[in-house]
Design an enzyme around this catalytic site. Structure first.
Site, PDB file in Angstrom:
ATOM      1  N   ASP A  44       0.835  -1.195   0.000  1.00 56.65           N
ATOM      2  CA  ASP A  44       0.000   0.000   0.000  1.00 56.65           C
ATOM      3  C   ASP A  44       0.875   1.253   0.000  1.00 56.65           C
ATOM      4  OD1 ASP A  44      -2.730   1.310   0.377  1.00 56.65           O
ATOM      5  OD2 ASP A  44      -1.645   2.061   2.131  1.00 56.65           O
ATOM      6  N   LYS A 129      12.735  -5.872   1.455  1.00 58.85           N
ATOM      7  CA  LYS A 129      13.738  -6.464   2.328  1.00 58.85           C
ATOM      8  C   LYS A 129      13.058  -7.309   3.397  1.00 58.85           C
ATOM      9  CE  LYS A 129      13.971  -2.677   5.610  1.00 58.85           C
ATOM     10  NZ  LYS A 129      12.932  -3.208   6.454  1.00 58.85           N
TER      11      LYS A 129
END
Length: 160
Positions: A44, A129
């Site tokens: 988002d 990550k």
């Protein structure tokens, strides 16, 4: 917005504006089209950053909830229903000419599989990550992207 959220949003916006020239090695006539894979909170943030960038655009969605989350984000970003995919339909992104790259915002344990599959489709990859859950997986991701001649980038905080 706290400091951590600001850093995340800023880094993603910067990455979205820089990826096209890095991935293509040239100026593009149209924004880099991204398929957002996984529609959780980190995706988002990335999609909102792309919406403010002249260089990046969300052009497809991959979700386990196409009727709920897929429809919601498709309406927000002007994505046609034909560009909403389930995880089982992921490999169909290969035929979507509006998708230049995938943004992988999935749980860490899924990063390798979806990066490798994207590379095999000829799509550039921006993966959240941590890159992978093991060095073996990270090496496989690098090898597949190199073999497919696509860029592999890991989203991480950048100094501004």
């Amino acid at each position: 917005m706290d400091r951590r959220q600001f850093t995340k949003t800023s880094a993603l916006a910067l990455a979205a504006t820089r990826l096209p020239s890095v991935a293509q090695g040239q100026t593009r006539e149209r924004p880099m089209g991204f398929a957002a894979v996984g529609l959780g909170s980190i995706s988002d943030i990335f999609m909102r950053a792309c919406a403010t960038s002249p260089s990046a655009k969300i052009t497809a969605l991959v979700t386990g909830h196409p009727a709920e989350k897929g429809s919601k984000y498709a309406a927000m970003y002007g994505i046609p229903k034909s560009s909403i995919y389930t995880y089982e339909q992921y490999d169909r992104l290969a035929g979507n000419k509006e998708v230049d790259a995938v943004y992988i915002g999935l749980p860490n344990s899924m990063h390798c599989e979806y990066t490798v599959r994207a590379a095999r489709m000829g799509k550039h990859v921006l993966c959240e990550k941590p890159m992978a859950i093991s060095s073996t997986e990270a090496h496989a991701m690098i090898q597949e992207c190199h073999a497919a001649n696509v860029k592999l980038m890991i989203a991480y905080r950048l100094p501004l």
